[in-house]
Design an enzyme around this catalytic site. Structure first.
Site, short mmCIF file in Angstrom:
data_model
loop_
_atom_site.label_atom_id
_atom_site.label_comp_id
_atom_site.label_asym_id
_atom_site.label_seq_id
_atom_site.Cartn_x
_atom_site.Cartn_y
_atom_site.Cartn_z
N ARG A 1 -40.57 -45.62 -63.31
CA ARG A 1 -40.29 -45.92 -64.72
C ARG A 1 -40.44 -47.42 -64.93
O ARG A 1 -39.80 -48.22 -64.24
CB ARG A 1 -38.87 -45.49 -65.09
N GLU B 1 -38.91 -54.72 -65.44
CA GLU B 1 -39.09 -54.33 -64.04
C GLU B 1 -39.77 -52.97 -64.00
O GLU B 1 -39.87 -52.28 -65.01
CB GLU B 1 -37.74 -54.25 -63.32
N ASN C 1 -39.30 -49.44 -61.77
CA ASN C 1 -38.42 -48.73 -60.84
C ASN C 1 -39.22 -47.68 -60.09
O ASN C 1 -39.72 -46.73 -60.69
CB ASN C 1 -37.28 -48.04 -61.61
N SER D 1 -34.04 -42.97 -63.23
CA SER D 1 -33.15 -41.95 -63.79
C SER D 1 -33.37 -41.74 -65.28
O SER D 1 -34.14 -42.43 -65.94
CB SER D 1 -31.69 -42.32 -63.52
N LYS E 1 -38.28 -56.85 -56.65
CA LYS E 1 -38.45 -57.94 -57.62
C LYS E 1 -39.44 -58.98 -57.11
O LYS E 1 -40.20 -59.56 -57.88
CB LYS E 1 -37.10 -58.61 -57.90
N LYS F 1 -32.73 -63.18 -60.78
CA LYS F 1 -32.71 -61.79 -60.31
C LYS F 1 -32.68 -61.72 -58.79
O LYS F 1 -33.58 -62.23 -58.12
CB LYS F 1 -33.95 -61.05 -60.82
N GLU G 1 -31.16 -53.12 -57.12
CA GLU G 1 -31.35 -52.16 -58.18
C GLU G 1 -30.00 -51.59 -58.59
O GLU G 1 -28.99 -51.78 -57.91
CB GLU G 1 -32.28 -51.03 -57.72
N GLY G 2 -30.01 -50.85 -59.70
CA GLY G 2 -28.79 -50.16 -60.11
C GLY G 2 -28.10 -50.76 -61.31
O GLY G 2 -27.12 -50.23 -61.80
N ARG H 1 -32.94 -46.98 -74.21
CA ARG H 1 -31.52 -47.26 -73.98
C ARG H 1 -31.11 -48.44 -74.85
O ARG H 1 -31.87 -49.40 -75.00
CB ARG H 1 -31.26 -47.59 -72.51
#
Length: 476
Positions: free
Chosen positions: A126, A145, A147, A152, A307, A366, A370-371, A452
């Site tokens: 994604r 970024e 992923n 998700s 990254k 950065k 992740e997360g 989002r």
């Protein structure tokens, strides 16, 4: 249109005013809100996923741009994962100072020494963007970024279009309800998993979702599982601990967990250091990587999503290496890059440090994590960099231009949060899926999108972190 106010801001403000302030509709709208908020949620196990009351306006041109470039990003990630020399060079400084990335890289090196057991590669990724507001009032698509591991909300975002269609219909906005786009990433992601399972060639073998000990986002995964069951493909859910206790390889390197042959390992866990609670957990990851099972992602694709790799790709001439004689593809990808800067030791890294200290509000610092909730902003950048500017510790980070999206207004519906109109910022994600067998790209598709939205008071954090909520684009 009022002079000086971007169209998307005006549209959402007008929509909210139409729905919330017009006298005869106000009670109706309040009823919609109250019915949503009054849904029983006393259980600590199950609650509704947070979402915006209204869809958010997104310029059609940049939305279509994000969809169009996704298959090129799929190809790029795949090419990077197949180039061990590039990964070695790109990550050399990071693995020298970041223990987690170094541990992953050692697994990658061991797989290279032994030889890959499986020629089938499955990629579900994604790419996330924000719309950077230009001085002339137009928006520019800039990537935050990509992923490559456990991307998700493909499941839940397959259901949000119906939610917003219903809300707009109830609120008397039938025309707007018809403008909500169809979106079904769950089916597209499951389709790619199913293709990998089919190519593996054993109807007895299962697809294993490798999940966390305590899974807050289980329903997002269940949508993908259900899509697989519709195709009569069996799935199981296992944890690292289950693989440690019951996982094994036979002489052909077929992976068995709890007595079942595993055709595909779909990692929804394993992207953060805290996921590896013991040496046995790392051994389980290595066992899966060495196996004949198709891994999503495999270790090299995991590393391709770091990254540091993102920052190296922004250097002049690097994209051309992966897309020789394809200048239009290079142009499409590069157009989405924000400014990305190295913090490696040396004059270039020193220049980056000075630039960040001089104007910290213009950048994001950065780490290789992740997360969500890991990035560093504003004055905190100065505090962190001042403490490590002369140290190799800084090489574990990259610096990126801060993207400045235009706020819009919306209501964010979240359990136990007060309902009030907020200034919001949105992030667009585009799902990609690809399957390669040997040198043959069997599937390469853009399979859906995700929007989002969070309150503008928050700098960082996604839905899982409790900051952002699910949304839908309303194209303008």
């Amino acid at each position: 249109m009022a002079q000086g106010i971007p169209e998307e801001v005006m549209l959402n403000t007008t929509l909210i005013k139409d729905l919330a302030d017009v006298g005869k509709d106000a009670a109706l709208l309040q009823g919609v809100i109250m019915r949503i908020q009054d849904t029983p949620n006393s259980s600590e196990l199950v609650t509704y996923a947070p979402f915006t009351l209204f869809p958010t306006p997104v310029p059609k041109a940049v939305f279509l741009q994000a969809l169009a470039v996704q298959t090129h990003y799929n190809t790029l990630v795949d090419k990077i994962s197949r180039d061990p020399d590039f990964l070695q060079e790109a990550l050399a400084s990071t693995i020298a100072v970041d223990d987690f990335t170094a541990r992953l890289f050692r697994i990658h090196q061991q797989i290279l020494r032994e030889g890959r057991s499986q020629s089938i590669v499955l990629g579900l990724n994604r790419s996330d963007y924000m719309l950077d507001q230009r001085e002339d009032g137009t928006s520019s698509l800039k990537q935050i970024e990509i992923n490559t591991f456990a991307a998700s909300f493909g499941g839940l975002s397959s259901r949000t279009p119906d939610v917003h269609r219903h809300i707009l219909k109830v609120a008397g906005q039938l025309e707007e309800s018809q403008r909500i786009l169809d979106n079904n990433p769950a089916a597209g992601l499951a389709g790619a998993i199913a293709k990998a399972w089919e190519l593996y060639g054993s109807e007895r073998a299962v697809i294993m979702f490798l999940v966390e000990e305590s899974q807050r986002n289980i329903f997002d995964q269940r949508y993908i599982e259900n899509e697989l069951w519709k195709r009569n493909i069996p799935t199981i859910r296992k944890r690292f601990d289950d693989v440690c206790k019951t996982g094994s390889l036979d002489q052909e390197k077929r992976l068995f967990v709890d007595g079942l042959e595993v055709a595909v390992v779909y990692f929804r866990n394993g992207y953060m250091p805290q996921n590896y609670v013991s040496e046995q957990t790392w051994d389980a990851r290595l066992l899966m990587e060495r196996s004949l099972a198709v891994k999503c992602p495999d270790i090299s694709t995991h590393l391709a999503g770091t990254k540091k790799v993102q920052q190296v790709l922004a250097r002049p001439g690097v994209l051309e290496k992966f897309f020789p004689e394809q200048p239009q593809v290079v142009e499409q990808i590069r157009a989405t890059f924000a400014g990305l800067y190295t913090l490696d030791m040396g004059p270039e890294g020193d220049k980056t440090v000075a630039m960040a200290l001089a104007a910290p509000d213009q950048f994001v610092l950065k780490p290789q994590r992740e997360g969500g909730g890991n990035n560093i902003y504003g004055s905190e950048i100065c505090q962190v960099l001042e403490g490590m500017k002369e140290s190799t510790e800084r090489m574990a980070f990259i610096l990126m231009d801060k993207i400045h999206p235009t706020p819009s207004q919306n209501y964010l519906l979240r359990r136990d949060a007060p309902l009030q109109i907020r200034n919001c910022l949105s992030e667009l994600g585009v799902f990609g899926a690809y399957v390669r067998q040997g040198n043959d790209m069997v599937m390469n598709e853009c399979v859906g999108h995700l929007l989002r939205t969070k309150s503008s008071e928050h700098s960082d954090g996604g839905v899982a972190a409790g900051v952002a909520v699910l949304d839908n684009p309303l194209l303008i």
